[in-house]
Structures are given as structure tokens and as C-alpha cells.
Design a protein around this motif. Structure first.
Motif, PDB file in Angstrom:
ATOM      1  N   PHE A  74       4.764 -18.282 -55.819  1.00 58.45           N
ATOM      2  CA  PHE A  74       3.960 -19.718 -54.734  1.00 58.45           C
ATOM      3  C   PHE A  74       4.564 -19.497 -53.170  1.00 58.45           C
ATOM      4  O   PHE A  74       3.890 -18.064 -52.855  1.00 58.45           O
ATOM      5  CB  PHE A  74       4.656 -20.666 -55.355  1.00 58.45           C
ATOM      6  CG  PHE A  74       4.217 -21.702 -56.739  1.00 58.45           C
ATOM      7  CD1 PHE A  74       3.527 -21.269 -57.436  1.00 58.45           C
ATOM      8  CD2 PHE A  74       4.832 -21.741 -57.767  1.00 58.45           C
ATOM      9  CE1 PHE A  74       2.458 -21.082 -58.464  1.00 58.45           C
ATOM     10  CE2 PHE A  74       4.471 -22.207 -59.318  1.00 58.45           C
ATOM     11  CZ  PHE A  74       3.442 -22.102 -59.808  1.00 58.45           C
ATOM     12  N   LEU A  75       5.047 -20.121 -52.408  1.00 58.70           N
ATOM     13  CA  LEU A  75       4.901 -20.347 -51.710  1.00 58.70           C
ATOM     14  C   LEU A  75       6.419 -19.941 -50.719  1.00 58.70           C
ATOM     15  O   LEU A  75       6.833 -20.309 -49.356  1.00 58.70           O
ATOM     16  CB  LEU A  75       4.859 -22.053 -51.277  1.00 58.70           C
ATOM     17  CG  LEU A  75       3.474 -22.336 -51.315  1.00 58.70           C
ATOM     18  CD1 LEU A  75       3.166 -23.512 -50.369  1.00 58.70           C
ATOM     19  CD2 LEU A  75       1.916 -21.463 -50.365  1.00 58.70           C
ATOM     20  N   ALA A  76       7.010 -18.844 -51.649  1.00 51.06           N
ATOM     21  CA  ALA A  76       8.560 -18.706 -50.903  1.00 51.06           C
ATOM     22  C   ALA A  76       8.611 -17.686 -50.241  1.00 51.06           C
ATOM     23  O   ALA A  76       9.845 -18.029 -49.354  1.00 51.06           O
ATOM     24  CB  ALA A  76       9.428 -18.308 -52.281  1.00 51.06           C
ATOM     25  N   GLU A  77       7.424 -16.698 -49.969  1.00 45.93           N
ATOM     26  CA  GLU A  77       7.584 -16.075 -48.657  1.00 45.93           C
ATOM     27  C   GLU A  77       7.000 -16.211 -47.717  1.00 45.93           C
ATOM     28  O   GLU A  77       5.716 -15.501 -46.677  1.00 45.93           O
ATOM     29  CB  GLU A  77       7.209 -14.783 -48.789  1.00 45.93           C
ATOM     30  CG  GLU A  77       8.542 -14.221 -49.924  1.00 45.93           C
ATOM     31  CD  GLU A  77       9.327 -13.046 -50.914  1.00 45.93           C
ATOM     32  OE1 GLU A  77       9.774 -12.579 -50.537  1.00 45.93           O
ATOM     33  OE2 GLU A  77       8.373 -12.703 -52.130  1.00 45.93           O
ATOM     34  N   ASN A  78       6.013 -17.819 -47.484  1.00 44.74           N
ATOM     35  CA  ASN A  78       4.768 -17.776 -47.004  1.00 44.74           C
ATOM     36  C   ASN A  78       5.269 -19.057 -45.695  1.00 44.74           C
ATOM     37  O   ASN A  78       5.510 -20.120 -45.604  1.00 44.74           O
ATOM     38  CB  ASN A  78       4.174 -18.618 -47.845  1.00 44.74           C
ATOM     39  CG  ASN A  78       2.241 -19.913 -46.756  1.00 44.74           C
ATOM     40  OD1 ASN A  78       2.658 -19.675 -45.512  1.00 44.74           O
ATOM     41  ND2 ASN A  78       1.726 -19.530 -47.047  1.00 44.74           N
ATOM     42  N   ALA A  79       4.960 -17.971 -44.797  1.00 46.58           N
ATOM     43  CA  ALA A  79       6.487 -18.406 -43.182  1.00 46.58           C
ATOM     44  C   ALA A  79       5.356 -20.007 -43.055  1.00 46.58           C
ATOM     45  O   ALA A  79       5.931 -20.512 -42.085  1.00 46.58           O
ATOM     46  CB  ALA A  79       5.750 -17.398 -42.217  1.00 46.58           C
ATOM     47  N   ALA A  80       4.316 -20.049 -43.569  1.00 49.57           N
ATOM     48  CA  ALA A  80       3.240 -21.187 -42.715  1.00 49.57           C
ATOM     49  C   ALA A  80       4.159 -22.176 -43.598  1.00 49.57           C
ATOM     50  O   ALA A  80       3.480 -23.273 -42.794  1.00 49.57           O
ATOM     51  CB  ALA A  80       1.318 -20.985 -42.516  1.00 49.57           C
ATOM     52  N   PHE A  81       3.763 -21.861 -44.581  1.00 50.20           N
ATOM     53  CA  PHE A  81       4.576 -23.233 -45.449  1.00 50.20           C
ATOM     54  C   PHE A  81       6.284 -23.355 -44.814  1.00 50.20           C
ATOM     55  O   PHE A  81       6.571 -24.961 -44.612  1.00 50.20           O
ATOM     56  CB  PHE A  81       4.411 -23.186 -46.646  1.00 50.20           C
ATOM     57  CG  PHE A  81       5.399 -24.336 -47.809  1.00 50.20           C
ATOM     58  CD1 PHE A  81       4.645 -25.550 -47.817  1.00 50.20           C
ATOM     59  CD2 PHE A  81       6.751 -23.438 -48.747  1.00 50.20           C
ATOM     60  CE1 PHE A  81       5.165 -26.543 -48.815  1.00 50.20           C
ATOM     61  CE2 PHE A  81       6.802 -24.811 -49.193  1.00 50.20           C
ATOM     62  CZ  PHE A  81       6.199 -26.682 -49.772  1.00 50.20           C
TER      63      PHE A  81
END
Ligand code: MV4
Length: 583
Positions: free
Chosen positions: A84-91
Motif C-alpha cells: 500500500f502506502l508504506a514506501e510512498n514518501a508523499a504519504f
């Protein structure tokens, strides 16, 4: 420490994180999609907030919904789990901008490691050995050939925005460069919306050896030894173990130092993994860094006795790590088998359905991290990994036998699973000897043994009705209330039924006119339009499943009518894609 933490994830990893939260006295907040209303992670948490939406793209991936849930629950921090968003810097940045704490690495470190070429540059500068090749994107097939002239063949083209093996192409000689280059760029564009590629020397018969690191905000960086994840299928890990059968104490110290150097150079904080390749000659090369807690962190927990999620919480709260490098003790051997709802005798196709009977193994040295229970529906919308079986014992052979014992105890019916596959694999001389076993997981032999060993039964399927009455749980202001609802059947089922009826009336010719998706996944591209004449075998659409592109072909010749999918749409196994009418 935080008073309340939201976990922006589902399934076994959400439950895994909730368990640590409960132990350290932090209250937990679950989020869930419409498909997960009665999922295990929702009932385990202290409170649960509906995200609305059925697919991941409409729920677990919607930043605003997650932040709203965090804010309205009063959570102080967000743990993303993996995927999911674990490696999403924007999140990560959005979480912090909302005044919440991100339980993970600095966004800059996520970004650095998200660009495989930037990561290679940074690692090279830090003296970390990287696989020989380019540290900048290559912009032409000629540049690939130039590298081939310099360092020889075979080469491997990888997506610069990629990772995990998506979009890799082998180049065995100069005349293969152009096609491989174009193909790698196309796959990079379709998977990551970024066509940039770079080139490495292709290493033959390597082991996937990764090192677990922990780093805090006080300058402490330690490693917890390695994990061997060589046994994979299409870049999906299936079995992980520690220690690696190929790593000696001396090599462990060397790759541990490399991993600590790599984490420091990345300005890392939290739990992270340096993924590397180990050549048969014993050379270790940095491949990429995973900036998250990983699926296979459990084997490291069993040999170190640590709780990696607890360390993540400490670090995020500004505390130092609970131990120093010299306090790390690695004891015994641990193995993890991923129990996926997949059918190994049918190309590992996801096997959605209801779990009709379920009992986890237990006893000495056995751990099960699971996101399901008896009655759980495996929807086909999400990851097919439903449980992880992890064992610990004094040495590798004892752990292997313990795993076989535990696999035999595991009762799981209603869906096809990898239980039999793992029994076949772990009984094979290649695994017993601790070899790389390349090609073994794909072999017919293992598929056959797996089928013999599995005691699965097919789920009983009720004929579809327009609406079904169901007792379920509703969420009101974070409180969970039992209600009775009337659930409309999924649209595709109605579509399939109306097609069946029309077919029965003779409107659409032969019985076999419907092209159905052979797997659960996401439509990447539709290759035909309504009214097109197609030949049997012609590609109708591309479905991405398990991170791979799969061509769905027309099985009969005719004219395309009734296309019921479009690019970006999720599809489940058996879902109609279009109808081929006789021309
Ligand atoms: C490689 C490789 C050989 N040479 N890179 C990348 C993603 C990961 N899932 C596997 N990857 C590989 N990268 C170079 N330069 C071979 C693999 C590989 C692999 C490596 C170790 C163990 C099993 C493997 C299975 C497939 C591919």
C-alpha cells in the motif's frame, strides 16, 4: 510513547502491529474497506473506521480518507505496514503535515531508495559494493551495447523506478539489446509510469540475501543478521530463512557492516532491509533497500528474540533502540513459509473463496501470523497471502522438520493454498541441502507432489441471487454495531447471469463465447474494441496480477461484443471480460 496509533493496512500485518500496540499499552485504530467489514484486523483493533470503497485504490490507498480516520480517531501516529502506502514518501509527508507521527523512515530516505539509480550512486559514494553496471539511466540500446563491450554479457536491464524484479530483461548478446531495452522501458512505463532503465551485469545462480537494520534518531544503526529469500516465484518470495545456509560468521560480519554503512548513507531511521545478491563465489552486492517492515521480518524476530515493530515504535517516539550491536545474539534457525490462497497446480492462480474450515498449528517453536479465521472470505481483491507459518529450532534441519510437522497440522479448507506446495518443497533434496533451488518452484514435479499432498476441498457455492441478507457489523463513530443488511450481488455476477440467460435464448451463439479473466488482477490495457474481428489466440487484454503482465487471449474466433472492462479496473477470477460472437 503514543497513546493511540492508526494502522493504514489490513490482513496479517495489521494484526501483527496491533499485537505489539496492545503489549506496549497503546490503543489501536483499524481502517477497512467495504470488502473487509468483517475482517480479522477490524475485530482485533480497539476501534475501527470505515474508509468506504471496495478496491485498494478506493480505500487503503486514499490518503485523505486515511488522514480523516486518523484525525477523527485522535490517533497520534500512523504505521503503514508493508505494501500500500508504506514506501510512498508523499504519504509520509502528508502524515507529518497533518501533525501526526510517521512510524517509518524519513521521506527523503524513501525517495532516495525509490530511485534505483540514485540509490546506486549514493551507495557507491558510501563505499557499499553495488552490482557492476550503470549508475545513471541508459537512454538508448546503443548505450546497453557499449556497457556490454566494457564489462561483457549477460547484462540485466532494470526499471529505475522499479524494484522487486518488475520489468527486468536479460541481454545475452549485443543483438538482443534493442528488443530488451524497448521492452524494459515499456514495462517500466506501465508499472511505474516511468520508462527510465539502467543496466547491471547479470549474475548467474545468485542467492537473495538481505540484512535487517534498525536505526534510531540518536545516531545508532545496528544490523540483526541476514535472511535468505532465494526461493521465489516470479519475484514473489515464498520461503525465507535465517541464517542463510551460505553465510559464515565472517561473511555475516562483513555484510552486516555493509548494511549499516548503507543505512547511514541513506540517513535512515526505523526498521529497514538492505537487499543484496550473494554470488556463488561469496561476493555480496547491494541490490536495493526496502524502506519498510517486511513480510519476512518474523524469522529475524525468532532468532534475535526482538520485536521489530516495538523498535519501530520506540524510534518513531524519539527513543533510542532497545539494544546495541554487541547485545545482538542470533540463536538457532528460523524458517517462514508464506501460506497464499493460490493453486500451485494451476500456475499459482489466486484461489478466492470462503475459508470453510481453519485451524492453525501450534506447539513448540511454532508461530502463525495470520489475517484470517474460519469463515473469512478471501476476496480476490487483495494480496493472496493469508497467513505466514514461522518455525524456530536449534538448527536448520530441526527447523525444517518442525516446519513439515506444522504444515501437516495446518487445517485450511475452502480455498486452494500453498500448504501442499511447501511440504513438497521442504522435502526436496535441493532444499534439504540448502542449495539455491532455482527452477524448482516452477517444476512440474513440485506441482504434482503439492497436489498429492493437499487435502483441499472445493468451496460449496450457492447459486447467485440478486440480493442476500447478511448479519454484519456497522461502524458508527468508531463504534461497531451488529446490523442486518441486504447486500446486492457484485455487478459482474449479474452480468454473467444475464449473458448466460441470453445465451440460453440463442442471442450469443456458442457456450464458450465469454472471455473470462483467468486470474484476479488489474486491467492494464484493452487490446480490442467492440466490433473488432479476432482470431482464436489473439490478445484481448493485459491483466496485471501478482505484479506480472498476463495476456488474456480470445479462445475462439469471432467478433468482439460487450466489453465489460476498461484499463485500471480490478478483475476477479472468472469475471467476464468480453464476449466473442460468431462472425
Ligand atoms: C538480479 C539477478 C541477477 N543479476 N540482478 C531482482 C529482484 C529479485 N526479486 C530478484 N532479482 C534478481 N536480480 C542481477 N544483476 C537475479 C535476480 C533473481 C534472483 C536472485 C536471487 C534469488 C532468486 C532470484 C530469482 C529471480 C531473479
Amino acid at each position: 510513547m503514543f497513546a493511540k496509533v492508526l494502522v493504514a493496512n489490513r490482513g496479517e500485518i495489521a494484526v501483527r502491529i496491533f499485537r505489539t500496540l496492545r503489549e506496549v499499552g497503546v490503543s489501536s485504530v483499524a481502517v477497512y474497506s467495504d470488502a473487509d467489514r468483517s475482517a480479522l484486523h477490524v475485530s482485533y483493533a480497539d476501534e475501527a473506521h470505515a474508509l468506504g470503497g471496495l478496491t485498494a485504490a478506493d480505500s487503503y490507498l486514499v490518503v485523505d480518507k486515511l488522514l480523516d480516520a486518523a484525525q477523527s480517531s485522535g490517533a497520534e501516529a500512523v504505521h503503514p505496514g508493508y505494501g500500500f502506502l508504506a514506501e510512498n514518501a508523499a504519504f509520509a509527508r502528508a502524515v507529518e503535515a497533518a501533525g501526526l507521527t510517521w512510524i517509518g523512515p524519513p521521506p527523503e530516505a524513501i525517495e532516495l531508495m525509490g530511485s534505483k539509480t540514485r540509490a546506486r550512486q549514493a551507495m557507491q559514494a558510501a563505499g557499499v559494493p553495488i552490482i557492476p553496471g550503470t549508475t545513471d539511466p541508459v537512454d538508448s540500446a546503443a548505450a546497453v551495447v557499449q556497457l556490454g563491450d566494457e564489462i561483457g554479457y549477460p547484462l540485466l536491464i532494470k526499471a529505475a523506478a522499479g524494484g522487486g524484479g518488475k520489468g527486468m530483461k536479460i541481454v545475452r548478446s549485443a543483438d538482443e539489446a534493442a528488443q530488451a531495452f524497448d521492452s524494459a522501458r515499456r514495462e517500466g512505463q506501465s508499472y511505474f509510469a516511468d520508462a527510465s532503465v539502467y543496466v547491471e551485469r547479470y549474475l548467474e545462480d545468485p542467492r537473495h540475501v538481505e540484512v535487517q537494520v534498525l536505526a534510531d534518531a540518536h545516531g545508532n544503526v545496528i544490523h540483526l543478521g541476514e535472511r535468505d529469500c532465494t526461493i521465489q516465484r516470479r519475484h514473489q518470495k515464498l520461503v525465507e530463512e535465517t541464517p542463510s545456509p551460505a553465510v559464515t560468521p565472517e561473511l555475516r560480519e562483513r555484510i552486516g557492516r555493509i548494511a549499516v554503512d548503507a543505512a547511514r548513507a541513506a540517513g535512515y531511521r526505523s526498521a529497514g532491509t538492505i537487499e543484496g545478491l550473494l554470488s556463488p563465489e561469496g561476493d555480496f552486492f547491494f541490490m536495493e533497500m526496502n524502506t519498510r517492515i517486511q513480510v519476512e521480518h518474523t524469522v529475524t524476530e525468532l532468532v534475535t528474540g526482538l520485536d521489530l515493530v516495538r523498535e519501530q515504535l520506540l524510534v518513531a517516539a524519539g527513543e533510542p533502540l532497545s539494544l546495541r550491536q554487541e547485545d545482538v545474539v542470533l540463536r538457532g534457525h528460523a524458517i517462514e513459509c508464506r501460506i497464499n490462497a493460490e493453486d500451485p497446480s494451476n500456475g499459482f492462480l489466486p484461489s478466492p473463496g470462503r475459508i470453510t474450515s481453519y485451524r492453525e498449528p501450534s506447539g513448540p517453536g511454532v508461530r502463525v501470523d495470520s489475517g484470517v479465521r474460519a469463515g473469512s472470505e478471501i476476496s480476490g481483491l487483495y494480496d493472496p497471502m493469508i497467513a505466514k507459518l514461522i518455525v524456530h529450532d536449534t538448527d536448520r534441519e530441526a527447523a525444517r522438520r518442525r516446519m513439515l510437522r506444522a504444515l501437516g497440522e495446518f487445517e485450511l479448507q475452502g480455498v486452494k493454498s500453498l500448504l501442499g506446495f511447501h511440504q513438497a518443497l521442504l522435502s526436496h533434496p535441493c532444499f534439504i541441502a540448502g542449495e539455491t533451488c532455482h527452477g524448482l518452484v516452477e517444476s512440474e514435479l513440485i506441482a504434482q507432489r503439492a497436489a498429492e499432498l493437499s487435502r483441499e476441498v472445493s468451496p460449496a457455492r450457492a447459486p447467485g441471487t440478486a440480493h442476500s441478507e447478511r448479519a454484519t457489523v456497522a461502524e458508527v463513530d468508531g463504534r461497531r454495531v451488529e446490523v442486518k443488511v441486504f447486500v446486492p450481488e457484485p455487478g459482474y455476477r449479474a452480468l454473467a447471469r444475464s449473458r448466460r440467460e441470453r445465451r440460453a435464448e440463442g442471442a450469443v451463439g456458442g457456450e464458450s463465447g465469454v472471455v473470462a479473466s483467468p486470474m484476479q488482477g488489474t486491467v492494464l490495457e484493452v487490446k480490442v474494441a467492440e466490433g473488432d474481428a479476432v482470431e482464436a489466440g489473439q490478445v484481448v487484454c493485459i491483466v496485471e496480477a501478482m505484479k506480472m503482465e498476463n495476456e488474456v487471449v480470445a479462445h475462439v474466433s469471432g467478433v468482439v461484443v460487450d466489453i465489460s472492462i476498461s484499463p485500471g479496473m480490478p478483475v476477479t477470477t472468472g469475471q467476464p471480460i468480453c464476449v466473442i460472437a460468431p462472425s
